[in-house]
Design a protein around this motif. Structure first.
Motif, PDB file in Angstrom:
ATOM      1  N   GLY A  24     -17.775  15.487  -5.584  1.00  0.00           N
ATOM      2  CA  GLY A  24     -18.192  16.867  -5.315  1.00  0.00           C
ATOM      3  C   GLY A  24     -17.300  17.557  -4.294  1.00  0.00           C
ATOM      4  O   GLY A  24     -17.686  18.560  -3.701  1.00  0.00           O
ATOM      5  N   TRP A  25     -16.088  17.020  -4.086  1.00  0.00           N
ATOM      6  CA  TRP A  25     -15.167  17.602  -3.104  1.00  0.00           C
ATOM      7  C   TRP A  25     -14.248  18.618  -3.773  1.00  0.00           C
ATOM      8  O   TRP A  25     -13.963  18.528  -4.965  1.00  0.00           O
ATOM      9  N   ASP A  26     -13.738  19.547  -2.961  1.00  0.00           N
ATOM     10  CA  ASP A  26     -12.715  20.481  -3.445  1.00  0.00           C
ATOM     11  C   ASP A  26     -11.472  19.698  -3.844  1.00  0.00           C
ATOM     12  O   ASP A  26     -11.223  18.609  -3.328  1.00  0.00           O
ATOM     13  N   SER A  27     -10.663  20.310  -4.715  1.00  0.00           N
ATOM     14  CA  SER A  27      -9.502  19.568  -5.226  1.00  0.00           C
ATOM     15  C   SER A  27      -8.419  19.374  -4.165  1.00  0.00           C
ATOM     16  O   SER A  27      -7.568  18.511  -4.295  1.00  0.00           O
ATOM     17  N   GLN A  28      -8.450  20.188  -3.109  1.00  0.00           N
ATOM     18  CA  GLN A  28      -7.466  20.013  -2.027  1.00  0.00           C
ATOM     19  C   GLN A  28      -8.189  19.686  -0.728  1.00  0.00           C
ATOM     20  O   GLN A  28      -9.185  20.328  -0.406  1.00  0.00           O
ATOM     21  N   PRO A  29      -7.679  18.698   0.032  1.00  0.00           N
ATOM     22  CA  PRO A  29      -8.331  18.391   1.319  1.00  0.00           C
ATOM     23  C   PRO A  29      -8.190  19.543   2.293  1.00  0.00           C
ATOM     24  O   PRO A  29      -7.301  20.347   2.170  1.00  0.00           O
TER      25      PRO A  29
ATOM     26  N   ARG B 271       0.827  -1.210   0.000  1.00  0.00           N
ATOM     27  CA  ARG B 271       0.000   0.000   0.000  1.00  0.00           C
ATOM     28  C   ARG B 271       0.862   1.261   0.000  1.00  0.00           C
ATOM     29  O   ARG B 271       0.489   2.288  -0.575  1.00  0.00           O
ATOM     30  N   GLY B 272       2.040   1.168   0.643  1.00  0.00           N
ATOM     31  CA  GLY B 272       2.957   2.311   0.673  1.00  0.00           C
ATOM     32  C   GLY B 272       3.352   2.760  -0.727  1.00  0.00           C
ATOM     33  O   GLY B 272       3.504   3.957  -0.993  1.00  0.00           O
ATOM     34  N   LEU B 273       3.511   1.795  -1.634  1.00  0.00           N
ATOM     35  CA  LEU B 273       3.839   2.127  -3.030  1.00  0.00           C
ATOM     36  C   LEU B 273       2.718   2.960  -3.649  1.00  0.00           C
ATOM     37  O   LEU B 273       2.958   4.016  -4.249  1.00  0.00           O
ATOM     38  N   VAL B 274       1.482   2.496  -3.479  1.00  0.00           N
ATOM     39  CA  VAL B 274       0.337   3.195  -4.083  1.00  0.00           C
ATOM     40  C   VAL B 274       0.194   4.604  -3.500  1.00  0.00           C
ATOM     41  O   VAL B 274       0.004   5.579  -4.231  1.00  0.00           O
ATOM     42  N   LEU B 275       0.320   4.720  -2.182  1.00  0.00           N
ATOM     43  CA  LEU B 275       0.152   6.038  -1.551  1.00  0.00           C
ATOM     44  C   LEU B 275       1.225   7.019  -2.018  1.00  0.00           C
ATOM     45  O   LEU B 275       0.930   8.187  -2.289  1.00  0.00           O
ATOM     46  N   GLU B 276       2.462   6.545  -2.128  1.00  0.00           N
ATOM     47  CA  GLU B 276       3.547   7.431  -2.583  1.00  0.00           C
ATOM     48  C   GLU B 276       3.326   7.882  -4.022  1.00  0.00           C
ATOM     49  O   GLU B 276       3.637   9.017  -4.378  1.00  0.00           O
ATOM     50  N   LEU B 277       2.800   6.988  -4.858  1.00  0.00           N
ATOM     51  CA  LEU B 277       2.563   7.350  -6.260  1.00  0.00           C
ATOM     52  C   LEU B 277       1.389   8.323  -6.389  1.00  0.00           C
ATOM     53  O   LEU B 277       1.351   9.150  -7.298  1.00  0.00           O
ATOM     54  N   LEU B 278       0.426   8.218  -5.475  1.00  0.00           N
ATOM     55  CA  LEU B 278      -0.727   9.126  -5.521  1.00  0.00           C
ATOM     56  C   LEU B 278      -0.384  10.519  -4.994  1.00  0.00           C
ATOM     57  O   LEU B 278      -0.985  11.507  -5.414  1.00  0.00           O
ATOM     58  N   ARG B 279       0.579  10.570  -4.083  1.00  0.00           N
ATOM     59  CA  ARG B 279       0.859  11.823  -3.367  1.00  0.00           C
ATOM     60  C   ARG B 279       1.049  13.035  -4.288  1.00  0.00           C
ATOM     61  O   ARG B 279       0.476  14.096  -4.050  1.00  0.00           O
ATOM     62  N   PRO B 280       1.851  12.921  -5.370  1.00  0.00           N
ATOM     63  CA  PRO B 280       2.060  14.118  -6.203  1.00  0.00           C
ATOM     64  C   PRO B 280       0.900  14.449  -7.152  1.00  0.00           C
ATOM     65  O   PRO B 280       0.940  15.476  -7.828  1.00  0.00           O
ATOM     66  N   LEU B 281      -0.117  13.596  -7.215  1.00  0.00           N
ATOM     67  CA  LEU B 281      -1.200  13.814  -8.183  1.00  0.00           C
ATOM     68  C   LEU B 281      -2.242  14.762  -7.587  1.00  0.00           C
ATOM     69  O   LEU B 281      -3.093  14.360  -6.794  1.00  0.00           O
ATOM     70  N   LYS B 282      -2.160  16.011  -7.977  1.00  0.00           N
ATOM     71  CA  LYS B 282      -3.049  17.040  -7.418  1.00  0.00           C
ATOM     72  C   LYS B 282      -4.503  16.718  -7.751  1.00  0.00           C
ATOM     73  O   LYS B 282      -4.840  16.439  -8.893  1.00  0.00           O
ATOM     74  N   GLY B 283      -5.327  16.724  -6.727  1.00  0.00           N
ATOM     75  CA  GLY B 283      -6.757  16.514  -6.943  1.00  0.00           C
ATOM     76  C   GLY B 283      -7.178  15.058  -6.992  1.00  0.00           C
ATOM     77  O   GLY B 283      -8.359  14.764  -7.173  1.00  0.00           O
ATOM     78  N   ALA B 284      -6.218  14.120  -6.821  1.00  0.00           N
ATOM     79  CA  ALA B 284      -6.591  12.693  -6.849  1.00  0.00           C
ATOM     80  C   ALA B 284      -7.246  12.309  -5.525  1.00  0.00           C
ATOM     81  O   ALA B 284      -6.833  12.762  -4.457  1.00  0.00           O
ATOM     82  N   LEU B 285      -8.254  11.471  -5.616  1.00  0.00           N
ATOM     83  CA  LEU B 285      -8.963  11.008  -4.421  1.00  0.00           C
ATOM     84  C   LEU B 285      -8.134   9.933  -3.725  1.00  0.00           C
ATOM     85  O   LEU B 285      -7.654   8.998  -4.357  1.00  0.00           O
ATOM     86  N   TRP B 286      -7.981  10.091  -2.428  1.00  0.00           N
ATOM     87  CA  TRP B 286      -7.199   9.152  -1.618  1.00  0.00           C
ATOM     88  C   TRP B 286      -7.978   7.840  -1.453  1.00  0.00           C
ATOM     89  O   TRP B 286      -9.206   7.853  -1.485  1.00  0.00           O
ATOM     90  N   PRO B 287      -7.301   6.701  -1.260  1.00  0.00           N
ATOM     91  CA  PRO B 287      -8.041   5.442  -1.066  1.00  0.00           C
ATOM     92  C   PRO B 287      -8.906   5.455   0.196  1.00  0.00           C
ATOM     93  O   PRO B 287      -8.632   6.202   1.137  1.00  0.00           O
TER      94      PRO B 287
END
Length: 260
Positions: A255-260, A128-144
């Motif tokens: 329907g969420w804002d692009s930044q948490p 899961r650490g691999l997936v989270l690290e790859l998602l981190r730089p993707l602005k506006g991506a929904l977290w798992p």
């Protein structure tokens, strides 16, 4: 009343005081690995100088239904508190053309980023650490959602007893495997093999999909190898457990804002 989705009234446990703490949820939800929650806080002071803190906690469940908890309280008199909850249904199912469009948004970048980490240990070294690290730089991506859901469902296979597919499996999709046993033959000599994967859960990033062989090749770490490497999974060989493949979605899908 049963709504048909997971988000339903919960015990708000006003006496526990959870609402006074930042980034906290009611006791019934604490420690759960199958939710994702985000918190927002604002403070207002009216002319009579009464201060009210409003804390909004949005809880996301694995079916993408939501419970929105609102606490309003006086920080100088914590017995003066109002708690509310409301629920939102999951987003409607996407058409295939929409699924394809969403792949353009993050999929290619995820696939390239995963390939670039080959033979390295990423994040905490877990799958899961691999997936989270790859998602981190993707602005506006929904977290798992915890360890259970990673976006819009593309493909689902329950022990080959029931399968669903909503779009082609594409590079950069996320594959989750739970309590699975694969059994079959592989290689030029058709050697028998048996493998248990995801006890209790495993996750990898799709690199390619061979639709004729029903074979997914995916980048993973922390299972067979500590470092990121490509592994093959033949979906027809699934004997028990489940395999799901997800499309990473933007926060705007909910329907969420692009930044948490």
């Amino acid at each position: 009343m049963e709504s048909g989705f997971i988000a339903n009234d919960i015990d708000l446990a006003v006496q526990s005081g959870w609402w006074k703490q930042a980034k906290q949820v009611p006791p019934v939800l604490q420690g759960r690995r199958d939710i994702h929650f985000e918190c927002d806080e604002s403070t207002t002071t009216n002319r009579g100088a009464k201060t009210t803190i409003t804390r909004v906690v949005t809880v996301l469940y694995q079916d993408y239904s939501q419970t929105v908890l609102t606490a309003r309280y006086d920080p100088y008199n914590v017995s003066d508190v109002e708690l509310e909850q409301r629920h939102e249904a999951p987003p409607r199912a996407l058409r295939q053309d929409q699924m394809e469009e969403y792949h353009e948004q993050f999929g290619r970048r995820l696939a390239e980023a995963a390939a670039s980490r080959k033979d390295t240990v990423v994040g905490d070294g877990t799958p899961r650490g691999l997936v989270l690290e790859l998602l981190r730089p993707l602005k506006g991506a929904l977290w798992p959602v915890g360890t259970r859901s990673y976006g819009a469902l593309v493909y689902s296979n329950m022990a080959n007893a029931s399968t669903q597919q909503h779009d082609a499996i594409r590079p950069g999709d996320i594959m989750s495997i739970r309590n699975a046993k694969f059994q079959g033959k592989h290689g030029p000599m058709h050697a028998k093999y048996s493998a248990e994967v995801g006890k209790p859960d495993h996750v990898a990033v799709v690199a390619e999909w061979d639709g004729t062989k029903k074979k997914v090749r995916a980048w993973e770490q922390g299972r067979e190898s500590k470092k990121v490497k490509m592994e093959s999974f033949k979906l027809d060989d699934l004997r028990s457990g489940e395999v799901k493949i997800w499309r990473v979605m933007p926060r705007s899908w909910l329907g969420w804002d692009s930044q948490p």
